[in-house]
Design an enzyme around this catalytic site. Structure first.
Site, PDB file in Angstrom:
ATOM      1  N   GLY A  12     -33.858-113.360  46.573  1.00 25.34           N
ATOM      2  CA  GLY A  12     -34.325-113.128  45.198  1.00 25.34           C
ATOM      3  C   GLY A  12     -34.885-114.406  44.607  1.00 25.34           C
ATOM      4  N   ARG A  26     -42.998-133.472  47.765  1.00 25.98           N
ATOM      5  CA  ARG A  26     -43.296-134.866  47.380  1.00 25.98           C
ATOM      6  C   ARG A  26     -42.412-135.850  48.139  1.00 25.98           C
ATOM      7  NH1 ARG A  26     -45.869-134.852  41.388  1.00 25.98           N
ATOM      8  NH2 ARG A  26     -47.598-133.516  42.026  1.00 25.98           N
ATOM      9  N   ARG A  73     -37.875-110.107  51.496  1.00 27.31           N
ATOM     10  CA  ARG A  73     -36.722-109.790  52.350  1.00 27.31           C
ATOM     11  C   ARG A  73     -37.306-109.414  53.709  1.00 27.31           C
ATOM     12  NH1 ARG A  73     -32.384-110.429  48.282  1.00 27.31           N
ATOM     13  NH2 ARG A  73     -33.374-109.818  46.380  1.00 27.31           N
ATOM     14  N   CYS A  74     -36.661-109.796  54.778  1.00 27.80           N
ATOM     15  CA  CYS A  74     -37.213-109.559  56.109  1.00 27.80           C
ATOM     16  C   CYS A  74     -36.116-109.064  57.051  1.00 27.80           C
ATOM     17  CB  CYS A  74     -37.830-110.861  56.635  1.00 27.80           C
ATOM     18  SG  CYS A  74     -38.385-110.762  58.345  1.00 27.80           S
ATOM     19  N   ASP A 104     -27.262-117.051  49.981  1.00 27.28           N
ATOM     20  CA  ASP A 104     -26.456-117.140  51.210  1.00 27.28           C
ATOM     21  C   ASP A 104     -27.014-116.280  52.344  1.00 27.28           C
ATOM     22  OD1 ASP A 104     -25.592-114.852  49.806  1.00 27.28           O
ATOM     23  OD2 ASP A 104     -23.708-114.840  50.908  1.00 27.28           O
ATOM     24  N   THR A 126     -30.145-119.236  43.706  1.00 25.83           N
ATOM     25  CA  THR A 126     -29.948-117.825  43.371  1.00 25.83           C
ATOM     26  C   THR A 126     -29.340-117.785  41.977  1.00 25.83           C
ATOM     27  OG1 THR A 126     -28.581-115.866  43.811  1.00 25.83           O
ATOM     28  CG2 THR A 126     -27.746-117.914  44.673  1.00 25.83           C
ATOM     29  N   ASP A 128     -27.191-115.865  40.991  1.00 28.69           N
ATOM     30  CA  ASP A 128     -25.827-115.320  41.032  1.00 28.69           C
ATOM     31  C   ASP A 128     -24.709-116.364  41.012  1.00 28.69           C
ATOM     32  OD1 ASP A 128     -26.826-112.773  41.113  1.00 28.69           O
ATOM     33  OD2 ASP A 128     -26.817-112.647  43.302  1.00 28.69           O
ATOM     34  N   ASP A 130     -23.061-117.564  43.439  1.00 23.94           N
ATOM     35  CA  ASP A 130     -21.945-117.072  44.257  1.00 23.94           C
ATOM     36  C   ASP A 130     -21.821-117.815  45.592  1.00 23.94           C
ATOM     37  OD1 ASP A 130     -24.308-116.147  45.292  1.00 23.94           O
ATOM     38  OD2 ASP A 130     -23.594-114.118  45.708  1.00 23.94           O
ATOM     39  N   ARG A 155     -27.134-109.533  18.465  1.00 21.95           N
ATOM     40  CA  ARG A 155     -26.081-109.660  17.444  1.00 21.95           C
ATOM     41  C   ARG A 155     -26.660-109.511  16.042  1.00 21.95           C
ATOM     42  NH1 ARG A 155     -20.816-110.028  18.313  1.00 21.95           N
ATOM     43  NH2 ARG A 155     -20.097-111.460  19.900  1.00 21.95           N
ATOM     44  N   GLY A 171     -25.671-108.972  38.701  1.00 21.73           N
ATOM     45  CA  GLY A 171     -24.409-109.390  39.341  1.00 21.73           C
ATOM     46  C   GLY A 171     -23.769-108.206  40.026  1.00 21.73           C
ATOM     47  N   ARG A 172     -24.278-107.903  41.251  1.00 17.55           N
ATOM     48  CA  ARG A 172     -23.738-106.743  41.984  1.00 17.55           C
ATOM     49  C   ARG A 172     -22.334-107.023  42.505  1.00 17.55           C
ATOM     50  NH1 ARG A 172     -28.997-105.635  43.948  1.00 17.55           N
ATOM     51  NH2 ARG A 172     -28.664-107.120  45.628  1.00 17.55           N
ATOM     52  N   GLU A 188     -16.978-109.184  22.849  1.00 18.51           N
ATOM     53  CA  GLU A 188     -15.679-108.555  22.605  1.00 18.51           C
ATOM     54  C   GLU A 188     -15.009-108.159  23.923  1.00 18.51           C
ATOM     55  OE1 GLU A 188     -18.082-108.311  20.309  1.00 18.51           O
ATOM     56  OE2 GLU A 188     -16.753-109.325  18.893  1.00 18.51           O
ATOM     57  N   ARG A 212      -9.796-104.269  11.483  1.00 21.83           N
ATOM     58  CA  ARG A 212      -9.754-105.535  10.731  1.00 21.83           C
ATOM     59  C   ARG A 212     -11.101-105.844  10.076  1.00 21.83           C
ATOM     60  NH1 ARG A 212     -10.394-108.162  16.041  1.00 21.83           N
ATOM     61  NH2 ARG A 212     -12.012-109.705  15.716  1.00 21.83           N
ATOM     62  N   ARG A 253     -34.387-113.262  35.706  1.00 25.71           N
ATOM     63  CA  ARG A 253     -34.985-114.036  36.806  1.00 25.71           C
ATOM     64  C   ARG A 253     -36.184-114.861  36.339  1.00 25.71           C
ATOM     65  NH1 ARG A 253     -33.163-112.911  41.766  1.00 25.71           N
ATOM     66  NH2 ARG A 253     -32.389-110.845  42.257  1.00 25.71           N
TER      67      ARG A 253
HETATM   68  P1  ATP Z   1     -30.040-113.627  46.600  1.00 30.76           P
HETATM   69  O1  ATP Z   1     -28.670-114.210  46.368  1.00 30.76           O
HETATM   70  O2  ATP Z   1     -30.971-113.962  45.519  1.00 30.76           O
HETATM   71  O3  ATP Z   1     -30.010-112.170  46.948  1.00 30.76           O
HETATM   72  P2  ATP Z   1     -30.252-114.213  49.416  1.00 30.76           P
HETATM   73  O4  ATP Z   1     -30.849-115.349  50.158  1.00 30.76           O
HETATM   74  O5  ATP Z   1     -28.768-114.019  49.575  1.00 30.76           O
HETATM   75  O6  ATP Z   1     -30.651-114.413  47.894  1.00 30.76           O
HETATM   76  P3  ATP Z   1     -30.839-111.829  50.969  1.00 30.76           P
HETATM   77  O7  ATP Z   1     -31.713-110.689  50.660  1.00 30.76           O
HETATM   78  O8  ATP Z   1     -29.409-111.576  51.261  1.00 30.76           O
HETATM   79  O9  ATP Z   1     -31.033-112.862  49.772  1.00 30.76           O
HETATM   80  O10 ATP Z   1     -31.443-112.596  52.248  1.00 30.76           O
HETATM   81  C1  ATP Z   1     -32.797-113.013  52.269  1.00 30.76           C
HETATM   82  C2  ATP Z   1     -33.329-112.911  53.661  1.00 30.76           C
HETATM   83  O11 ATP Z   1     -32.556-113.753  54.530  1.00 30.76           O
HETATM   84  C3  ATP Z   1     -33.229-111.522  54.276  1.00 30.76           C
HETATM   85  O12 ATP Z   1     -34.280-110.683  53.900  1.00 30.76           O
HETATM   86  C4  ATP Z   1     -33.293-111.842  55.762  1.00 30.76           C
HETATM   87  O13 ATP Z   1     -34.620-112.092  56.160  1.00 30.76           O
HETATM   88  C5  ATP Z   1     -32.501-113.159  55.832  1.00 30.76           C
HETATM   89  N1  ATP Z   1     -31.105-112.873  56.195  1.00 30.76           N
HETATM   90  C6  ATP Z   1     -30.141-112.307  55.438  1.00 30.76           C
HETATM   91  N2  ATP Z   1     -29.000-112.153  56.127  1.00 30.76           N
HETATM   92  C7  ATP Z   1     -29.260-112.622  57.374  1.00 30.76           C
HETATM   93  C8  ATP Z   1     -28.482-112.717  58.580  1.00 30.76           C
HETATM   94  N3  ATP Z   1     -27.232-112.307  58.620  1.00 30.76           N
HETATM   95  N4  ATP Z   1     -29.093-113.265  59.670  1.00 30.76           N
HETATM   96  C9  ATP Z   1     -30.362-113.666  59.630  1.00 30.76           C
HETATM   97  N5  ATP Z   1     -31.150-113.605  58.535  1.00 30.76           N
HETATM   98  C10 ATP Z   1     -30.602-113.086  57.416  1.00 30.76           C
END
Ligand code: ATP
Length: 320
Positions: A12, A26, A73-74, A104, A126, A128, A130, A155, A171-172, A188, A212, A253
């Site tokens: 993301g 740079r 994403r791949c 991560d 990210t 998140d 996390d 507010r 925040g999933r 609250e 109150r 974002r």
């Molecule tokens: P965000 O926290 O914003 O979601 P992220 O880096 O955790 O960021 P992901 O969609 O989980 O986002 O991962 C991004 C890309 O990293 C995936 O589309 C994939 O190409 C690669 N990726 C994710 N997990 C793996 C894995 N276990 N092994 C190899 N590549 C991975």
């Protein structure tokens, strides 16, 4: 010796990614390397989508949100064959090292590349927050400030109309944005995925608040805890409030990074390149107690941040 350094953004998008790209490029140029950008994350790597990066190509991007290298994403990269092919393409194009800017999931891919003997560094980005190995991830501070600004506006209208606003933030799996924003704006109630949702408690709180003399309320919910709409459906008609739902979603974002995020991104990007120059690989550059520290990439997911006991306690204290 590194002559050609590649950089990509993955996962993301997060405000501050551009500041990190600029710093990586740079720092590489300063150290007499060639810098190459890979478009669209790992998908672009597999497609051989490389672009030369100059001092000028990262000019004027520092405070822009998003990522000029785009992100994707791949799925193919999640398979061992995908990683093999990625490493082969990097080598065939004369790359000597790679910096991966992302979350991560992206670091999992980076670890796969490092395990094949190709030098890789990670920069945690990210919204998140996390990831382990860093106190904060790039983008988190900006996302929280954006949410805070939105809640401040809500507010104003909530107090004018006696309304309950239920605000959903991203925040999933992690409630850091909800927690940080909720504490900062005096919500609250703050619903986070890490804590079971207690509808009865919310109702009781709203009733006490009304008794109150409080005429408006704000509830912040992380999307992974409960959707704002579901919470609204649960509360509607049963309380004296007129609940309204606001989903901040992707708004968090966007926008220019805060000073904290932009400066951290600059430091971590430069740190990542310096670590590679020093001969390290398979590491992430994180911000720990105000200094750039290197740790193994896997710390990002093996030692993920958890909501601290003191913040859990604070949630109870503030929700009286
Ligand atoms: P965000 O926290 O914003 O979601 P992220 O880096 O955790 O960021 P992901 O969609 O989980 O986002 O991962 C991004 C890309 O990293 C995936 O589309 C994939 O190409 C690669 N990726 C994710 N997990 C793996 C894995 N276990 N092994 C190899 N590549 C991975």
């Amino acid at each position: 010796m590194i002559k050609k350094l590649a950089v990509l953004t993955s996962g993301g998008d997060a405000p501050g990614m551009n500041a990190a790209i600029r710093s990586v490029v740079r720092t590489a140029l300063y150290n007499n390397m060639e810098a190459v950008g890979i478009m669209n994350g790992y998908q672009g790597l597999l497609n051989g989508d490389f672009i030369p990066m100059s001092k000028g190509s990262v000019g004027g991007i520092l405070l822009h949100g998003g990522t000029i290298l785009r992100t994707a994403r791949c799925m193919e990269f999640m398979k061992p064959e995908g990683i093999d092919r990625g490493v082969e393409i990097l080598r065939k194009n004369g790359m000597d090292a790679l910096v991966v800017i992302g979350g991560d999931g992206s670091f999992h891919g980076a670890k796969g590349i490092a395990d094949k003997g190709f030098p890789v560094a990670g920069v945690p980005a990210t919204i998140d927050n996390d990831m382990g190995g860093t106190d904060f991830t790039i983008g988190f501070d900006t996302a929280c400030n954006t949410a805070l600004e939105c809640v401040a506006r809500l507010r104003d209208t909530a107090s004018s109309h006696d309304r309950l606003f239920i605000v959903e933030v991203m925040g999933r799996n992690a409630g850091f944005i909800a927690l940080q924003t909720g504490i900062a704006c005096g919500a609250e109630y703050i619903a986070i995925p890490e804590k079971p949702l207690d509808i009865d408690h919310i109702r009781t709180k709203l009733r006490y608040a009304r008794e109150r003399g409080k005429t408006h309320s704000i509830i912040i919910t992380a999307e992974g805890a409960c959707s704002a709409q579901k919470l609204c459906d649960e509360l509607k008609g049963k309380e004296d409030y007129d609940p309204r739902v606001v989903v901040l979603g992707h708004l968090l974002r966007g926008g220019h990074p805060t000073c904290t995020d932009a400066s951290m991104a600059a430091r971590l990007g430069a740190g990542a390149v310096q670590g590679l120059i020093n001969g390290e690989s398979g590491f992430m550059a994180g911000m720990v107690n105000g200094s750039v520290e290197f740790s193994p990439l896997e710390r990002a997911w093996k030692e993920k941040h958890e909501i601290s006991d003191s913040d859990m306690k604070l949630l109870s204290v503030l929700s009286i």
